[in-house]
Design an enzyme around this catalytic site. Structure first.
Site, PDB file in Angstrom:
ATOM      1  N   GLY A  81       3.149  -6.109  13.228  1.00  0.00           N
ATOM      2  CA  GLY A  81       1.849  -6.239  12.581  1.00  0.00           C
ATOM      3  C   GLY A  81       1.758  -7.351  11.563  1.00  0.00           C
ATOM      4  CG  HIS A 133       4.529  -9.804  -0.484  1.00  0.00           C
ATOM      5  ND1 HIS A 133       3.695 -10.126   0.555  1.00  0.00           N
ATOM      6  CD2 HIS A 133       5.523 -10.733  -0.468  1.00  0.00           C
ATOM      7  CE1 HIS A 133       4.165 -11.208   1.176  1.00  0.00           C
ATOM      8  NE2 HIS A 133       5.271 -11.586   0.576  1.00  0.00           N
ATOM      9  CG  ASP A 141      -0.280  -0.246   2.530  1.00  0.00           C
ATOM     10  OD1 ASP A 141       0.877   0.195   2.716  1.00  0.00           O
ATOM     11  OD2 ASP A 141      -0.885  -0.898   3.404  1.00  0.00           O
TER      12      ASP A 141
END
Ligand code: ZN
Length: 302
Positions: free
Chosen positions: A230, A124, A109
């Protein structure tokens, strides 16, 4: 000061700062949940509808690609307008303070960079770019978005009509009714004009490019410790770095809300939401005198 995992983590970060060698942070979807991008493997993960796009399906099934691009066209707006949250800001602060060095992120993101982080390895890939599977051209996602909008007048409005039923997933995928998807027009590569476009992200079932994995291992080797933030470490592409660090005797700390695959490993685990814990760590590190060769950087009581 009571002993405990938070104190131990603080000591680890203070020691890294004192050595001038920041820890390597490996970050996952839990970093972005407070930015409105849900973590479908985390505590709320069971809510993801349908399965994520798999690489083989994308390559070999034109209808699968149409579905992907239709959903992704709708989901992109939510990803593109998502803002960094206090966890991203805290990681950038820890980097500036020298407690964290490089970042390896599993997120696509771009929110770490938006928060001001430097040295981010996107394991990724990123949703901000699109690649042509035929000629290899790389196109900004914004540009593709404009072309998709021109090719699909009224589509976004129709999707908005069912917006209350929509949920965006961390990969920018949104669940859309099939009848809506069927009318979606996919566009080809603007460079070779025929090639199939794919987001520059690693799909489920697709290996992470080898050079990227090697760079991540190099970063790990240079770091005094690994800090997982996270991530439930469900996928091996992230968990293997924990295994490598443990094998080499490097300390590993994990801050995440919920169970992780590393819970049975010899790691320092802090079960807390990153957006709550990380800003606290920043404040407490700032309150500690920075090291200039003295003892202050390492807490006396452990
Ligand atoms: Zn092309």
């Amino acid at each position: 000061m009571p002993a405990g995992p938070v104190e131990d983590l603080l000591a680890l970060l203070a020691s890294a700062r004192a050595q001038g060698r920041g820890v390597l942070a490996l970050t996952g979807a839990g970093m972005s949940t407070a930015s409105g991008i849900p973590d479908y493997r985390g505590p709320t993960g069971s809510q993801r509808k349908g399965s994520p796009m798999r690489y083989a399906e994308f390559l070999h099934d034109p209808e699968g690609r149409r579905r992907y691009w239709a959903r992704s066209y709708v989901g992109w707006w939510q990803i593109a307008t998502a803002r960094p949250n206090p966890a991203h800001a805290a990681v950038a602060d820890l980097q500036r303070a020298g407690a964290v060095g490089a970042l390896v992120t599993q997120n696509v993101d771009g929110l770490h960079q938006a928060a001001g982080s430097q040295r981010v390895l996107e394991l990724h890939g990123t949703l901000a770019r699109v690649v042509c599977l035929d000629c290899g051209a790389v196109v900004p996602r914004d540009q593709l978005d404009r072309r998709l909008r021109a090719a699909n007048p009224g589509f976004a409005e129709a999707a908005e009509g069912v917006a209350d039923q929509l949920r965006v997933n961390p990969d920018g995928d949104v669940d859309l009714p099939e009848d809506l998807v069927a009318g979606f027009v996919v566009v080809a590569c603007p460079v070779c004009e025929v090639g199939v476009l794919k987001p520059d992200v690693v799909y489920f079932g697709e290996p992470v490019p080898k050079d990227r994995v090697e760079r991540a291992y190099d970063l790990l080797e240079l770091a005094p410790a690994l800090l997982v933030l996270g991530s439930s470490l469900t996928v091996m592409s992230g968990y293997r770095f924990v295994r490598a660090a443990v094998r080499r005797g490097q300390p590993v700390a994990v801050v995440t809300d919920g169970a992780t695959r590393a819970d049975g490993d010899p790691v320092l685990k802090v079960a807390a939401p990153v957006q709550e814990l990380l800003p606290q760590l920043v404040r407490r590190l700032e309150a500690q005198p920075s090291d200039d060769g003295g003892l202050a950087a390492v807490p006396a009581q452990r």
